[in-house]
Design an enzyme around this catalytic site. Structure first.
Site, PDB file in Angstrom:
ATOM      1  N   GLY A 103      11.256  90.928  12.058  1.00 57.96           N
ATOM      2  CA  GLY A 103      10.405  92.107  12.185  1.00 57.96           C
ATOM      3  C   GLY A 103       9.052  91.855  12.798  1.00 57.96           C
ATOM      4  O   GLY A 103       8.197  92.739  12.791  1.00 57.96           O
ATOM      5  N   GLU A 129      14.495  85.750  10.525  1.00 56.28           N
ATOM      6  CA  GLU A 129      15.445  86.470  11.375  1.00 56.28           C
ATOM      7  C   GLU A 129      14.750  87.245  12.499  1.00 56.28           C
ATOM      8  O   GLU A 129      14.899  88.460  12.608  1.00 56.28           O
ATOM      9  CB  GLU A 129      16.243  87.466  10.524  1.00 56.28           C
ATOM     10  CG  GLU A 129      16.988  86.862   9.360  1.00 56.28           C
ATOM     11  CD  GLU A 129      17.511  87.938   8.395  1.00 56.28           C
ATOM     12  OE1 GLU A 129      17.325  89.138   8.647  1.00 56.28           O
ATOM     13  OE2 GLU A 129      18.098  87.547   7.379  1.00 56.28           O
ATOM     14  N   CYS A 164       4.184 100.970  31.582  1.00 50.38           N
ATOM     15  CA  CYS A 164       4.887 101.136  32.853  1.00 50.38           C
ATOM     16  C   CYS A 164       3.925 100.846  33.965  1.00 50.38           C
ATOM     17  O   CYS A 164       2.763 101.176  33.893  1.00 50.38           O
ATOM     18  CB  CYS A 164       5.397 102.553  33.021  1.00 50.38           C
ATOM     19  SG  CYS A 164       6.688 102.949  31.853  1.00 50.38           S
ATOM     20  N   TYR A 173      16.305  95.335  22.326  1.00 56.37           N
ATOM     21  CA  TYR A 173      16.764  96.688  22.032  1.00 56.37           C
ATOM     22  C   TYR A 173      16.726  97.579  23.271  1.00 56.37           C
ATOM     23  O   TYR A 173      16.478  98.777  23.175  1.00 56.37           O
ATOM     24  CB  TYR A 173      15.944  97.293  20.873  1.00 56.37           C
ATOM     25  CG  TYR A 173      15.953  96.403  19.648  1.00 56.37           C
ATOM     26  CD1 TYR A 173      17.089  96.305  18.855  1.00 56.37           C
ATOM     27  CD2 TYR A 173      14.844  95.617  19.321  1.00 56.37           C
ATOM     28  CE1 TYR A 173      17.111  95.455  17.749  1.00 56.37           C
ATOM     29  CE2 TYR A 173      14.868  94.769  18.212  1.00 56.37           C
ATOM     30  CZ  TYR A 173      15.998  94.690  17.442  1.00 56.37           C
ATOM     31  OH  TYR A 173      16.031  93.853  16.357  1.00 56.37           O
TER      32      TYR A 173
HETATM   33  C1  LIG Z   1      18.448  92.397   8.674  1.00 58.48           C
HETATM   34  C2  LIG Z   1      17.652  92.323   9.933  1.00 58.48           C
HETATM   35  N1  LIG Z   1      17.109  91.133  10.270  1.00 58.48           N
HETATM   36  C3  LIG Z   1      16.392  90.990  11.398  1.00 58.48           C
HETATM   37  C4  LIG Z   1      16.183  92.056  12.254  1.00 58.48           C
HETATM   38  C5  LIG Z   1      15.381  91.821  13.498  1.00 58.48           C
HETATM   39  O1  LIG Z   1      14.210  92.555  13.530  1.00 58.48           O
HETATM   40  P1  LIG Z   1      13.193  92.335  14.747  1.00 58.48           P
HETATM   41  O2  LIG Z   1      13.987  92.440  15.999  1.00 58.48           O
HETATM   42  O3  LIG Z   1      12.222  93.446  14.605  1.00 58.48           O
HETATM   43  O4  LIG Z   1      12.594  90.988  14.570  1.00 58.48           O
HETATM   44  C6  LIG Z   1      16.714  93.309  11.945  1.00 58.48           C
HETATM   45  C7  LIG Z   1      16.485  94.445  12.833  1.00 58.48           C
HETATM   46  O5  LIG Z   1      16.927  95.533  12.688  1.00 58.48           O
HETATM   47  C8  LIG Z   1      17.481  93.443  10.754  1.00 58.48           C
HETATM   48  O6  LIG Z   1      18.021  94.607  10.408  1.00 58.48           O
END
Ligand SMILES: Cc1ncc(COP(=O)(O)O)c(C=O)c1O
Length: 401
Positions: free
Chosen positions: A243, A279, A330, A358
């Site tokens: 996140g 993550e 942009c 994304y």
């Molecule tokens: C469980 C989990 N981990 C990690 C992430 C990655 O988040 P970010 O791309 O904002 O680092 C997400 C994103 O939806 C998630 O749902």
């Protein structure tokens, strides 16, 4: 690296985006990625752990393109996957099962079976998000004759200041096990001979631009870890989630490594030394991708004094502005926002920045548009590229049923 030349034109590895596009010969819209930038970001994040045991489980949902996965895995990253197909993809890309965690609130039985059955002893951990899921994983482990390594994703009850769709750690969220349900979750794991609780995790949501909520959630997690270790022991890791925000043009003062350093300090303060898993998705790839669109025409309403620049990319290519009201910077810009752009003459291209995460993974065939090609650039040269989706294949898929 992504930059700008003397004329202000976007460059990757010193080559202008237009030169790269011309040699790719694939037209617009197209995603371009700076593979070297992604590698450097992964290296910096690895280094931020110092000698602490850790795993960077890259959230593959952010961008699952092969060249990106290969670069990140070769820098030591593992993966966080959210479907059987993502699991299949990262395994096929050569990632060792013990570097994979599997998140998601609604895993199907066949997906759980794939996770249990990967490699000689399954993946690093299936991150269970409910008591019901723990019971289902136990049943699947019994059926396939494997021991299931479980991590319980805890909902720490922390609200973050972000778009409601990407805030996942507050009390009303469907994600994770509520603290009040933890006793039941432990009982379900401990009662199942075919399960082992190897970790506890949390993920409070995306686009965090300060470390405080992340660390507040980690403190809740560490307290829970301490209590569990005192009662039963046996945890291999603590997973604090991803996140980490990036600068979409509105500023972001913290780097991914700042989250890690603050996390390590909070772990030390808690007197713990488990292997840490994080993550991150967006922060490893977002700043290193651009979506290049061709300019079709302008539109001016003399009656309302409104002006638009019509481009060949739409919400099918990049849905974040429509879905999350996200703003992307942009350069020369469905509605990607309000930007200052030259009008006379009209620019040939518009470069939409920070679209490495994304972007393509959320692209669709909406409006009958084909998926855009992706161009992977290293040292200013095209290292590999994919083809634009095929209109014929799309028409076939709609008509031959
Ligand atoms: C469980 C989990 N981990 C990690 C992430 C990655 O988040 P970010 O791309 O904002 O680092 C997400 C994103 O939806 C998630 O749902």
């Amino acid at each position: 690296m992504l930059g700008r030349d003397a004329r202000g034109t976007a460059t990757i590895g010193g080559s202008s985006v237009e030169t790269i596009l011309a040699s790719a010969g694939c037209g617009t819209p197209a995603y371009l990625y700076d593979i070297d930038g992604i590698r450097v970001a992964a290296q910096a994040l690895e280094q931020s752990f110092g000698s602490a045991p850790h795993l960077i489980a890259y959230a593959a949902k952010a961008n699952s393109a092969g060249p990106i996965l290969e670069s990140l895995f070769s820098e030591g990253c593992g993966a966080d996957v959210v479907s059987g197909s993502e699991l299949g993809l990262v395994l096929e890309a050569g990632l060792s099962p013990d570097k994979i965690v599997f998140s998601g609130v609604a895993k199907r039985d066949d997906e759980i079976d794939r996770a249990l059955g990967a490699g000689p002893s399954g993946i690093c951990a299936i991150q269970a998000e409910s008591v019901e899921e723990i019971v289902r994983v136990a049943a699947r482990a019994r059926t396939v004759g494997r021991v299931g390594r479980i991590s319980i994703r805890i909902n720490p009850g922390i609200q973050i200041d972000t778009h409601a769709h990407v805030a996942t750690g507050h009390d009303e969220a469907k994600f994770g096990v509520a603290r009040g349900d933890l006793g039941e979750a432990y009982a379900a794991v401990d009662a199942a001979r075919e399960l082992r609780l190897v970790g506890l995790s949390s993920h409070i949501g995306s686009t965090q631009t300060t470390t405080e909520p992340y660390i507040a959630a980690a403190r809740v997690l560490f307290d829970i870890v301490k209590a569990r270790e005192a009662a039963r022991g046996g945890l291999d890791f603590v997973d604090a989630g991803g996140g980490f925000g990036i600068d979409y043009g509105q500023g972001c003062k913290v780097a991914p490594g700042d989250f890690v350093r603050a996390l390590l300090a909070a772990q030390r303060a808690a007197g713990l030394s488990h292997r840490l898993i994080i993550e991150p998705g967006r922060s490893l790839v977002g700043p290193f991708g651009v979506l290049v669109a061709g300019v079709i025409q302008s539109k001016v309403s003399r009656a309302t004094d409104r002006r638009w620049l019509m481009i060949d990319a739409g919400m099918n290519d990049l849905i974040r502005p429509a879905l999350y009201q996200a703003r992307h910077l942009c350069e020369s810009s469905d509605d990607f926002g309000i930007h200052e752009l030259p009008t006379d003459p009209l620019p040939e291209h518009v470069v939409i920045r920070d679209t490495g995460a994304y972007g393509f993974t959320m692209a669709s065939h909406y409006n009958g548009r084909c998926l855009p090609p992706e161009i992977f650039v290293s040292r200013g040269r095209i290292a590999s590229l994919s083809q634009r989706g095929s209109e014929i294949a799309w028409i076939e898929s709609r008509l031959r049923m």
